[in-house]
Design an enzyme around this catalytic site. Structure first.
Site, mmCIF file in Angstrom:
data_model
loop_
_atom_site.group_PDB
_atom_site.id
_atom_site.type_symbol
_atom_site.label_atom_id
_atom_site.label_comp_id
_atom_site.label_asym_id
_atom_site.label_seq_id
_atom_site.Cartn_x
_atom_site.Cartn_y
_atom_site.Cartn_z
ATOM 1 N N HIS A 162 -20.984 34.038 23.019
ATOM 2 C CA HIS A 162 -19.599 34.024 22.540
ATOM 3 C C HIS A 162 -18.979 35.425 22.555
ATOM 4 C CE1 HIS A 162 -19.678 29.836 20.934
ATOM 5 N NE2 HIS A 162 -20.967 30.087 20.824
ATOM 6 N N ASN B 87 -17.738 24.574 17.431
ATOM 7 C CA ASN B 87 -17.392 24.572 18.852
ATOM 8 C C ASN B 87 -16.290 23.558 19.118
ATOM 9 O OD1 ASN B 87 -19.208 26.529 19.734
ATOM 10 N ND2 ASN B 87 -20.807 25.054 20.264
HETATM 11 FE FE1 HDE Z 1 -24.135 30.235 17.655
HETATM 12 N N1 HDE Z 1 -24.557 32.213 17.623
HETATM 13 N N2 HDE Z 1 -26.102 29.799 17.704
HETATM 14 N N3 HDE Z 1 -23.716 28.247 17.820
HETATM 15 N N4 HDE Z 1 -22.182 30.630 17.646
HETATM 16 C C1 HDE Z 1 -23.669 33.211 17.621
HETATM 17 O O1 HDE Z 1 -23.772 35.064 16.235
HETATM 18 C C2 HDE Z 1 -27.077 30.666 17.441
HETATM 19 C C3 HDE Z 1 -24.626 27.236 17.889
HETATM 20 C C4 HDE Z 1 -21.163 29.728 17.564
HETATM 21 O O2 HDE Z 1 -16.565 34.091 17.059
HETATM 22 C C5 HDE Z 1 -24.293 34.554 17.411
HETATM 23 O O3 HDE Z 1 -22.287 36.617 15.544
HETATM 24 C C6 HDE Z 1 -28.350 29.990 17.419
HETATM 25 C C7 HDE Z 1 -24.004 25.977 17.642
HETATM 26 C C8 HDE Z 1 -19.902 30.416 17.618
HETATM 27 O O4 HDE Z 1 -18.053 35.564 16.423
HETATM 28 C C9 HDE Z 1 -25.780 34.220 17.255
HETATM 29 C C10 HDE Z 1 -28.084 28.675 17.694
HETATM 30 C C11 HDE Z 1 -22.697 26.262 17.431
HETATM 31 C C12 HDE Z 1 -20.216 31.763 17.707
HETATM 32 C C13 HDE Z 1 -25.772 32.723 17.388
HETATM 33 C C14 HDE Z 1 -26.664 28.565 17.873
HETATM 34 C C15 HDE Z 1 -22.532 27.682 17.560
HETATM 35 C C16 HDE Z 1 -21.647 31.858 17.711
HETATM 36 C C17 HDE Z 1 -23.953 35.599 18.434
HETATM 37 C C18 HDE Z 1 -29.048 27.528 17.821
HETATM 38 C C19 HDE Z 1 -21.555 25.276 17.132
HETATM 39 C C20 HDE Z 1 -19.242 32.915 17.814
HETATM 40 C C21 HDE Z 1 -23.017 36.564 17.765
HETATM 41 C C22 HDE Z 1 -29.823 27.309 16.691
HETATM 42 C C23 HDE Z 1 -21.727 24.625 15.863
HETATM 43 C C24 HDE Z 1 -18.718 33.328 16.488
HETATM 44 C C25 HDE Z 1 -22.959 36.132 16.409
HETATM 45 C C26 HDE Z 1 -17.694 34.420 16.662
HETATM 46 C C27 HDE Z 1 -22.336 33.074 17.752
HETATM 47 C C28 HDE Z 1 -26.912 32.010 17.259
HETATM 48 C C29 HDE Z 1 -26.032 27.359 18.229
HETATM 49 C C30 HDE Z 1 -21.252 28.309 17.431
HETATM 50 C C31 HDE Z 1 -26.729 34.889 18.225
HETATM 51 C C32 HDE Z 1 -29.687 30.634 17.159
HETATM 52 C C33 HDE Z 1 -24.692 24.608 17.580
HETATM 53 C C34 HDE Z 1 -18.527 29.784 17.583
HETATM 54 O O5 HDE Z 1 -26.249 34.579 15.994
#
Ligand code: HDE
Length: 713
Positions: free
Chosen positions: A96, A169
């Site tokens: 993201h 999302n």
């Molecule tokens: Fe994320 N995700 N994600 N994700 N995600 C990040 O956090 C992660 C997942 C989502 O505008 C990271 O600050 C794991 C689902 C958004 O700053 C990180 C798993 C959904 C954003 C991370 C998921 C999301 C992130 C990278 C699986 C929808 C951007 C930078 C277990 C519900 C937020 C940060 C913004 C960002 C990890 C799966 C949505 C790496 C480990 C499911 C919108 O921490």
């Protein structure tokens, strides 16, 4: 030698003849060597200072030993400035990375007091400040806005009981069921490790290799290959919390909840060919659209809704609500709309706000709680952890964009890198009895009002297992595909053909085709035909898929709003054009809420019939029709001839046609329409009968035209 050259350097008006001033000479002047400064002396309040407050006398020239001599180490003004610049970048988000954001507010319209004690969900009418960031997933921070990708939909609400981040999302399900697979998924979709490409694209070997071996991703793949993954605007996307959460009332009674955002402008998408061309014409298409809409006072708005269900209702569903690859159809659990979100202010500074915003699924408030969803459980660790390398300090919560603004925050955590707060007194531990000694004792626990976890009974052995209830990977993929309209199904199948055509390893393509047959034989056959491959044997699913009741709510086509709000209309005008037609189209389109732009071959504008100059909002080559939702061609005979000789003019009309857009035209444009292969249909409107006929087709896409202009799978 060097010194004598100094003295004659052009522009060094007051430089002395020699670098060594004599007692009678003025000291060497270090004002611009090569030009005058355009600045006037600043008043004390306006003057540039160093980061430590020292006023700067010259921001154009570094300190040197002589006008052409080497720079001096003692120049702390130069050193500080360059050093700060050297460290301007911070690591971009691992996923993201590319995002755009805005400030706004949440307003509750119906209380959920029966289900939760969260103030934000019980105080009807109260406005809670928020910051929302939308993003793509796969590309880097500098990638384009319109790849085929999932969009992040993250909302940070500064509630009176702490920040609540709903980090979702624009697709309600996810690729994987367990957080332990996330690094693999992201490695597979991002640029291939050896090549460093493709950027922001899932159409490559490693992504599809992973997907083929991960049947649980199939439902998400249906969404990612649908038009939802190429949104028209960030303002026209649905948002979903994805994971199941809990609401907890005063008596600690829990219900399950899924969170939804529904855009007032409707869910709208671009076409694939259009998205590809937009990427070249305006890589910042979505960012610009969001910024300009807010700047113009067209504040994007979403309804906030919840799906609520009890444990018994969850148990009766044919899938597990802890499995993030599944959704609950609206037809099964209706969405109750209880609030709205309005974005009404652009960030003042991209870095300080959009880039430094740290969204954390662990930012939750009393009355809301997590579920045991193993994907969510992993997320609860990851986001906090990633901020430490991205923002570099345990004190990232003190950055203005991340601070709990709706309430005070206080505890006994102290010190750390970049501590901004200056706590007073010696109470940095708890419990303490310092108050009895007349000192400040600090904050205390609040067993009643504080955050409490749902008392969910749990038992079991420690195992590395996936529950049997997670095993059905295809029923909901089938549900999604079969619930789409025929045009959406064709887009989805064509997207699969496109993506798999970029996959060089044939075995990977075959594996996907084998899996797709579990979704729908017709879909698999269409994709195989599109690839020019024979359908392989069907793969054996872990659980035989079932035919679930279809969910028309999952469609986009047919649900565009009856309005031009949020849409852009271009009027392409040439010299000699009829100004009355331009005015009529502009008026009619603006009356329906469109933003209307005059596009001309020259940026200065066009001289209309009668000699009046009509100023242009943009020049033709820089404003191709892919940037608009509908176009009107108001041209003269001569103007038409000129446009027919210009590839920008031809592309403008041709692309509007093949992207299924309404085209209004004055009869003089007919030769251009003919040259561009434009065939008459309901969206091709002769403006000599007035502008009104152009408005209805401008509100939608001409789906019936598509089979004429594109080979769909
Ligand atoms: Fe994320 N995700 N994600 N994700 N995600 C990040 O956090 C992660 C997942 C989502 O505008 C990271 O600050 C794991 C689902 C958004 O700053 C990180 C798993 C959904 C954003 C991370 C998921 C999301 C992130 C990278 C699986 C929808 C951007 C930078 C277990 C519900 C937020 C940060 C913004 C960002 C990890 C799966 C949505 C790496 C480990 C499911 C919108 O921490």
């Amino acid at each position: 030698m060097a010194k004598s050259k100094d003295a004659t350097a052009p522009g060094s008006k007051s430089a002395p003849k020699s670098g060594k001033p004599s007692a009678s000479q003025a000291p060497p002047v270090t004002r611009p060597a090569g030009g005058e400064t355009h600045q006037t002396a600043a008043a004390p309040d306006d003057r540039i200072t160093t980061n430590h407050g020292v006023p700067v006398s010259d921001n154009q020239n570094s300190l040197k030993a002589g006008a052409r001599g080497p720079s001096l180490l003692e120049d702390f003004v130069l050193r500080e400035k360059i050093q700060h610049f050297d460290h301007e970048r911070i690591p971009e988000r691992i996923v993201h990375a590319r995002g755009s954001a805005a400030h706004g507010y949440f307003e509750l319209t119906k209380s959920l007091a029966r289900y939760t004690r969260a103030k934000i969900l019980t105080e009807v009418g109260r406005r809670t400040e928020l910051f929302a960031r939308f993003s793509t997933v796969a590309g880097g921070a500098g990638s384009v806005d319109t790849p085929r990708d999932v969009r992040g939909f993250a909302v940070k609400m500064y509630t009176r009981e702490g920040n609540w981040d709903l980090v979702g999302n624009n697709i309600p399900v996810f690729f994987i069921q367990d957080a332990i697979k996330f690094p693999d998924l992201i490695h597979a979709v991002k640029m291939e490790a050896d090549k460093g490409y493709p950027q922001a694209a899932s159409a490559h070997d490693t992504f599809w290799d992973f997907i083929g071996l991960m049947p649980e991703a199939t439902h998400m793949i249906m969404w990612a290959m649908s038009d939802r993954a190429i949104p028209r605007s960030l303002r026209m996307m649905e948002g979903f919390g994805v994971n199941t959460f809990r609401l907890l009332n005063d008596k600690d009674e829990a219900v399950f909840v899924k969170f939804h955002w529904r855009p007032k402008l409707g869910t709208q998408s671009t076409g694939w060919d259009e998205a590809v061309k937009i990427a070249g014409a305006d890589p910042d298409y979505h960012r610009r659209d969001l910024f300009e809409a807010i700047e113009a006072g067209n504040f994007p708005e979403w309804e906030f809704g919840v799906q609520l269900f009890t444990q018994e209702e969850a148990d009766a569903l044919p899938f597990d609500i802890l499995d993030a690859t599944k959704l609950i159809p609206e037809e099964v659990a209706p969405i109750r709309v209880v609030g709205r979100m309005v974005l009404d202010r652009n960030p003042d500074n991209f870095f300080a706000e959009t880039e430094q915003a740290a969204f954390l699924p662990t930012n939750i408030v009393p009355g809301i709680d997590f579920s045991e969803d193993p994907l969510l459980q992993g997320r609860l660790f990851s986001y906090q952890d990633t901020q430490l390398s991205r923002l570099g300090s345990v004190n990232f919560h003190q950055l203005p964009i991340n601070q709990a603004k709706g309430c005070p925050f206080q505890n006994f955590q102290r010190d750390g890198h970049m501590q901004m707060a200056v706590p007073k007194g010696r109470a940095n531990y708890e419990p303490n009895s310092l108050a009895d000694n007349g000192e400040e004792g600090g904050p205390r626990e609040d067993p009643k009002g504080g955050f409490r976890t749902a008392p969910v009974p749990l038992e079991g052995e420690k195992v590395r297992l996936r529950a049997e209830t997670f095993a059905d990977h295809y029923s909901q993929a089938r549900l999604f595909f079969r619930s789409q309209t025929p045009i959406e199904q064709a887009h989805l199948a064509s997207a699969l053909v496109f993506e798999l055509s970029k996959v060089a390893i044939e075995a990977v393509r075959l594996r996907i085709l084998a899996n797709l047959q579990n979704v729908d034989t017709d879909l698999a056959t269409r994709v195989a035909t599109g690839l020019g491959m024979d359908l392989p044997a069907k793969s054996a699913p872990a659980v035989e898929p079932q035919d679930l009741d279809l969910s028309p709510a999952l469609r986009i086509v047919g649900k565009y709003p009856d309005s031009l709000m949020g849409r852009k209309v271009a009027i392409l005008v040439t010299d000699g054009a009829d100004g009355a037609v331009v005015t009529a189209v502009k008026k009619a389109a603006e009356a329906e809420g469109a933003a209307v732009l005059i596009i001309a071959p020259k940026v200065g504008g066009a001289t209309l019939k009668g000699g009046k100059l009509l100023k242009a909002d943009g020049q033709l080559a820089g404003n191709p029709s892919v940037l608009f939702d509908a176009v009107a061609l108001v041209v003269s005979d001569d103007g038409c001839v000129q446009l027919m000789k210009d590839s920008a003019g031809i592309d403008f009309v041709h692309n509007a046609f093949v992207h299924l857009k309404a085209i209004g035209f004055t009869p003089e444009a007919q030769p251009l329409l003919d040259k561009c292969g434009v065939e008459p249909d309901a969206g091709i409107v002769d403006l000599s009968g007035g502008a009104d006929g152009f408005i209805a087709p401008a509100k939608t896409r001409q789906w019936d035209r598509e089979p004429k202009v594109r080979m769909l799978a």
